[in-house]
Design a protein around this motif. Structure first.
Motif, PDB file in Angstrom:
ATOM      1  N   VAL A  70       0.842  -1.205   0.000  1.00 19.57           N
ATOM      2  CA  VAL A  70       0.000   0.000   0.000  1.00 19.57           C
ATOM      3  C   VAL A  70       0.875   1.252   0.000  1.00 19.57           C
ATOM      4  O   VAL A  70       0.614   2.204  -0.745  1.00 19.57           O
ATOM      5  CB  VAL A  70      -0.967  -0.005   1.210  1.00 19.57           C
ATOM      6  N   LEU A  71       1.937   1.260   0.796  1.00 15.67           N
ATOM      7  CA  LEU A  71       2.842   2.411   0.825  1.00 15.67           C
ATOM      8  C   LEU A  71       3.532   2.620  -0.526  1.00 15.67           C
ATOM      9  O   LEU A  71       3.699   3.749  -0.982  1.00 15.67           O
ATOM     10  CB  LEU A  71       3.873   2.245   1.936  1.00 15.67           C
ATOM     11  N   GLN A  72       3.902   1.522  -1.156  1.00 23.01           N
ATOM     12  CA  GLN A  72       4.523   1.602  -2.479  1.00 23.01           C
ATOM     13  C   GLN A  72       3.544   2.204  -3.495  1.00 23.01           C
ATOM     14  O   GLN A  72       3.900   3.092  -4.276  1.00 23.01           O
ATOM     15  CB  GLN A  72       4.960   0.213  -2.931  1.00 23.01           C
ATOM     16  N   GLU A  73       2.304   1.725  -3.471  1.00 18.49           N
ATOM     17  CA  GLU A  73       1.291   2.253  -4.382  1.00 18.49           C
ATOM     18  C   GLU A  73       0.999   3.723  -4.076  1.00 18.49           C
ATOM     19  O   GLU A  73       0.826   4.530  -4.995  1.00 18.49           O
ATOM     20  CB  GLU A  73       0.002   1.431  -4.286  1.00 18.49           C
ATOM     21  N   GLN A  74       0.960   4.072  -2.805  1.00 22.66           N
ATOM     22  CA  GLN A  74       0.724   5.458  -2.410  1.00 22.66           C
ATOM     23  C   GLN A  74       1.844   6.352  -2.942  1.00 22.66           C
ATOM     24  O   GLN A  74       1.589   7.450  -3.435  1.00 22.66           O
ATOM     25  CB  GLN A  74       0.649   5.553  -0.890  1.00 22.66           C
ATOM     26  N   GLY A  75       3.083   5.872  -2.872  1.00 24.81           N
ATOM     27  CA  GLY A  75       4.212   6.622  -3.416  1.00 24.81           C
ATOM     28  C   GLY A  75       4.089   6.815  -4.918  1.00 24.81           C
ATOM     29  O   GLY A  75       4.372   7.898  -5.442  1.00 24.81           O
ATOM     30  N   SER A  76       3.651   5.783  -5.622  1.00 24.60           N
ATOM     31  CA  SER A  76       3.466   5.887  -7.076  1.00 24.60           C
ATOM     32  C   SER A  76       2.374   6.899  -7.418  1.00 24.60           C
ATOM     33  O   SER A  76       2.528   7.700  -8.350  1.00 24.60           O
ATOM     34  CB  SER A  76       3.090   4.530  -7.667  1.00 24.60           C
ATOM     35  N   ILE A  77       1.304   6.880  -6.657  1.00 26.04           N
ATOM     36  CA  ILE A  77       0.212   7.830  -6.886  1.00 26.04           C
ATOM     37  C   ILE A  77       0.681   9.253  -6.601  1.00 26.04           C
ATOM     38  O   ILE A  77       0.394  10.179  -7.368  1.00 26.04           O
ATOM     39  CB  ILE A  77      -1.017   7.463  -6.029  1.00 26.04           C
ATOM     40  N   ALA A  78       1.429   9.439  -5.510  1.00 20.87           N
ATOM     41  CA  ALA A  78       1.943  10.771  -5.167  1.00 20.87           C
ATOM     42  C   ALA A  78       2.876  11.294  -6.252  1.00 20.87           C
ATOM     43  O   ALA A  78       2.813  12.471  -6.622  1.00 20.87           O
ATOM     44  CB  ALA A  78       2.647  10.727  -3.814  1.00 20.87           C
ATOM     45  N   ALA A  79       3.728  10.421  -6.787  1.00 21.10           N
ATOM     46  CA  ALA A  79       4.642  10.830  -7.859  1.00 21.10           C
ATOM     47  C   ALA A  79       3.866  11.239  -9.113  1.00 21.10           C
ATOM     48  O   ALA A  79       4.202  12.229  -9.771  1.00 21.10           O
ATOM     49  CB  ALA A  79       5.617   9.699  -8.177  1.00 21.10           C
ATOM     50  N   GLU A  80       2.823  10.478  -9.433  1.00 18.37           N
ATOM     51  CA  GLU A  80       1.999  10.809 -10.602  1.00 18.37           C
ATOM     52  C   GLU A  80       1.261  12.129 -10.401  1.00 18.37           C
ATOM     53  O   GLU A  80       1.160  12.953 -11.317  1.00 18.37           O
ATOM     54  CB  GLU A  80       1.012   9.676 -10.888  1.00 18.37           C
TER      55      GLU A  80
END
Length: 119
Positions: A70-80
């Motif tokens: 979930v943290l990894q996905e959250q980081g990807s969303i934040a970067a996008e």
């Protein structure tokens, strides 16, 4: 509750291969409990404590696996989102430049919409 493991598996599979290794392995946790039940009929209190520790450890690993994903996905969303905000700023700056040039030239019929300036 009998259907929970199947529903969890199906929900995870619905999200595709990227999620497969990151969902909680309910069946594995269930197996730890079943093994504890089988051994508890002949075990002593120390063995029961060890079985509980084994389950807690397995559960902690599963929770950690899911949380890290979930943290990894959250980081990807934040970067996008950051990338999109940068693109938006560039587009607004281009429109402001064009609008300024139009005003200077006296051609104001293509002004940038005011609602976009307020965002």
């Amino acid at each position: 509750m009998v259907e929970f493991g199947r529903r969890l598996h199906d929900a995870c599979a619905q999200h595709g291969v990227a999620w497969t290794g990151h969902c909680i392995a309910y069946d594995d946790l269930k197996l730890v409990i079943e093994n504890e039940k089988q051994s508890s009929s002949v075990s002593v209190a120390a063995d029961t404590e060890a079985s509980q520790q084994e389950f807690r450890y397995a559960l902690d690993r599963e929770i950690e696996k899911a949380v890290l994903f979930v943290l990894q996905e959250q980081g990807s969303i934040a970067a996008e989102l950051e990338r999109l905000a940068e693109r938006r700023a560039i587009v607004i700056q281009k429109h402001l430049t064009i609008t300024t040039l139009q005003l200077v030239r006296g051609n104001d019929h293509h002004l940038f919409p005011a609602q976009l300036l307020r965002q």
